[in-house]
Design a protein around this motif. Sequence first.
Motif, mmCIF file in Angstrom:
data_model
loop_
_atom_site.group_PDB
_atom_site.id
_atom_site.type_symbol
_atom_site.label_atom_id
_atom_site.label_comp_id
_atom_site.label_asym_id
_atom_site.label_seq_id
_atom_site.Cartn_x
_atom_site.Cartn_y
_atom_site.Cartn_z
ATOM 1 N N MET A 64 44.185 38.328 46.094
ATOM 2 C CA MET A 64 43.815 37.603 47.290
ATOM 3 C C MET A 64 43.868 38.559 48.487
ATOM 4 O O MET A 64 44.809 39.319 48.641
ATOM 5 C CB MET A 64 44.807 36.447 47.499
ATOM 6 N N GLN A 65 42.854 38.498 49.325
ATOM 7 C CA GLN A 65 42.840 39.274 50.559
ATOM 8 C C GLN A 65 43.510 38.448 51.656
ATOM 9 O O GLN A 65 43.175 37.291 51.856
ATOM 10 C CB GLN A 65 41.413 39.612 50.977
ATOM 11 N N LEU A 66 44.459 39.068 52.344
ATOM 12 C CA LEU A 66 45.164 38.411 53.434
ATOM 13 C C LEU A 66 44.910 39.201 54.716
ATOM 14 O O LEU A 66 45.119 40.415 54.752
ATOM 15 C CB LEU A 66 46.668 38.360 53.134
ATOM 16 N N ARG A 67 44.452 38.511 55.725
ATOM 17 C CA ARG A 67 44.216 39.135 57.031
ATOM 18 C C ARG A 67 45.494 38.991 57.848
ATOM 19 O O ARG A 67 45.984 37.875 58.054
ATOM 20 C CB ARG A 67 43.052 38.443 57.716
ATOM 21 N N LEU A 68 46.023 40.123 58.318
ATOM 22 C CA LEU A 68 47.244 40.146 59.122
ATOM 23 C C LEU A 68 46.892 40.424 60.577
ATOM 24 O O LEU A 68 46.227 41.421 60.870
ATOM 25 C CB LEU A 68 48.191 41.246 58.645
ATOM 26 N N ILE A 69 47.346 39.576 61.469
ATOM 27 C CA ILE A 69 47.235 39.808 62.905
ATOM 28 C C ILE A 69 48.631 40.248 63.335
ATOM 29 O O ILE A 69 49.548 39.431 63.397
ATOM 30 C CB ILE A 69 46.820 38.524 63.650
ATOM 31 N N LEU A 70 48.799 41.530 63.562
ATOM 32 C CA LEU A 70 50.107 42.082 63.926
ATOM 33 C C LEU A 70 50.188 42.186 65.444
ATOM 34 O O LEU A 70 49.381 42.895 66.061
ATOM 35 C CB LEU A 70 50.300 43.455 63.287
ATOM 36 N N ILE A 71 51.144 41.488 66.051
ATOM 37 C CA ILE A 71 51.262 41.441 67.506
ATOM 38 C C ILE A 71 52.657 41.904 67.923
ATOM 39 O O ILE A 71 53.668 41.435 67.388
ATOM 40 C CB ILE A 71 51.029 40.008 68.029
ATOM 41 N N ARG A 72 52.675 42.823 68.874
ATOM 42 C CA ARG A 72 53.949 43.273 69.440
ATOM 43 C C ARG A 72 54.386 42.280 70.523
ATOM 44 O O ARG A 72 53.563 41.790 71.302
ATOM 45 C CB ARG A 72 53.782 44.653 70.065
ATOM 46 N N HIS A 73 55.665 41.994 70.563
ATOM 47 C CA HIS A 73 56.208 41.059 71.551
ATOM 48 C C HIS A 73 55.882 41.495 72.976
ATOM 49 O O HIS A 73 55.575 42.652 73.248
ATOM 50 C CB HIS A 73 57.732 40.919 71.379
ATOM 51 N N GLY A 74 56.014 40.550 73.907
ATOM 52 C CA GLY A 74 55.791 40.822 75.318
ATOM 53 C C GLY A 74 56.882 41.706 75.921
ATOM 54 O O GLY A 74 57.871 42.049 75.269
ATOM 55 N N VAL A 75 56.716 42.045 77.176
ATOM 56 C CA VAL A 75 57.580 43.002 77.869
ATOM 57 C C VAL A 75 58.970 42.425 78.148
ATOM 58 O O VAL A 75 59.103 41.292 78.611
ATOM 59 C CB VAL A 75 56.928 43.434 79.201
ATOM 60 N N THR A 76 59.984 43.266 77.893
ATOM 61 C CA THR A 76 61.376 42.953 78.221
ATOM 62 C C THR A 76 61.867 43.963 79.256
ATOM 63 O O THR A 76 61.229 45.001 79.474
ATOM 64 C CB THR A 76 62.285 43.048 76.984
ATOM 65 N N ALA A 77 63.025 43.695 79.834
ATOM 66 C CA ALA A 77 63.623 44.649 80.778
ATOM 67 C C ALA A 77 63.885 45.986 80.076
ATOM 68 O O ALA A 77 63.663 47.052 80.652
ATOM 69 C CB ALA A 77 64.917 44.083 81.359
ATOM 70 N N GLY A 78 64.328 45.944 78.838
ATOM 71 C CA GLY A 78 64.581 47.176 78.082
ATOM 72 C C GLY A 78 63.328 48.010 77.897
ATOM 73 O O GLY A 78 63.385 49.244 77.938
ATOM 74 N N ASN A 79 62.180 47.352 77.697
ATOM 75 C CA ASN A 79 60.920 48.091 77.589
ATOM 76 C C ASN A 79 60.613 48.806 78.899
ATOM 77 O O ASN A 79 60.223 49.974 78.893
ATOM 78 C CB ASN A 79 59.751 47.161 77.262
ATOM 79 N N LEU A 80 60.788 48.110 79.999
ATOM 80 C CA LEU A 80 60.499 48.701 81.311
ATOM 81 C C LEU A 80 61.426 49.883 81.603
ATOM 82 O O LEU A 80 61.015 50.847 82.239
ATOM 83 C CB LEU A 80 60.626 47.641 82.408
ATOM 84 N N GLU A 81 62.654 49.798 81.112
ATOM 85 C CA GLU A 81 63.635 50.872 81.330
ATOM 86 C C GLU A 81 63.553 51.950 80.253
ATOM 87 O O GLU A 81 64.320 52.900 80.275
ATOM 88 C CB GLU A 81 65.040 50.262 81.368
ATOM 89 N N ARG A 82 62.642 51.771 79.297
ATOM 90 C CA ARG A 82 62.418 52.723 78.195
ATOM 91 C C ARG A 82 63.691 52.954 77.371
ATOM 92 O O ARG A 82 64.049 54.061 77.036
ATOM 93 C CB ARG A 82 61.823 54.023 78.721
ATOM 94 N N ARG A 83 64.356 51.841 77.044
ATOM 95 C CA ARG A 83 65.572 51.884 76.245
ATOM 96 C C ARG A 83 65.249 51.619 74.782
ATOM 97 O O ARG A 83 64.264 50.967 74.470
ATOM 98 C CB ARG A 83 66.569 50.831 76.733
ATOM 99 N N TYR A 84 66.099 52.112 73.909
ATOM 100 C CA TYR A 84 66.021 51.766 72.490
ATOM 101 C C TYR A 84 66.629 50.378 72.343
ATOM 102 O O TYR A 84 67.844 50.207 72.423
ATOM 103 C CB TYR A 84 66.781 52.785 71.633
#
Length: 189
Positions: free
Chosen positions: A1-21
């Motif tokens: 069976m072929q499965l189509r995956l829509i892979l989505i990265r979560h929205g922005v967090t404070a950690g993303n803005l601060e470039r934290r792990y």
Amino acid sequence: MQLRLILIRHGVTAGNLERRYVGQADDQPLTEHGRQELLTRRQQHGYPAADALYVSPMRRCQETAQLVYPMLVPVTIPALAELNFGTFEGKTYEQLKDDPAYRRWVDTAGKSAPPGGESGEEFARRLRDGLRQIAADARRSGSRTVAVVTHGGCIMTMLSQLNDAPKDIDDFYSYLTPNGGGFLAELDT
């Protein structure tokens, strides 16, 4: 069976803005700006239709899933959580750049484990298990297109694992996507 995956990265967090792990230890919510970006993207461009929705257990992904696919009931898959960064959790490159353990981790392209964290192989194995769970569920339900809301590192790792081409670090980073962005992939289950 072929499965189509829509892979989505979560929205922005404070950690993303601060470039934290930000991995598993700090369960950050989306910023208000991150929420608005997702709503605007959904209204202006839309996200592809999906039969089912699978989501990391982390709050930022749960919130993203609700905003992007409010009509679907999310299925939480623990294997879709971000890498366990161990002692690097919550820190920035600037804070870590002189740490010998961090240098080792970077020099091995994440194959070694951060102190107290997950190795690249452990992470990849966990994500493969998550994809197997999604594929099995899709077969049972008859779903042909599924949305997966997860983390940037998860998407890069899954796509580099699914791609049959030779692997190197440049291939891995070619799968980097902005917050709220993603990829479409086909999986032969």
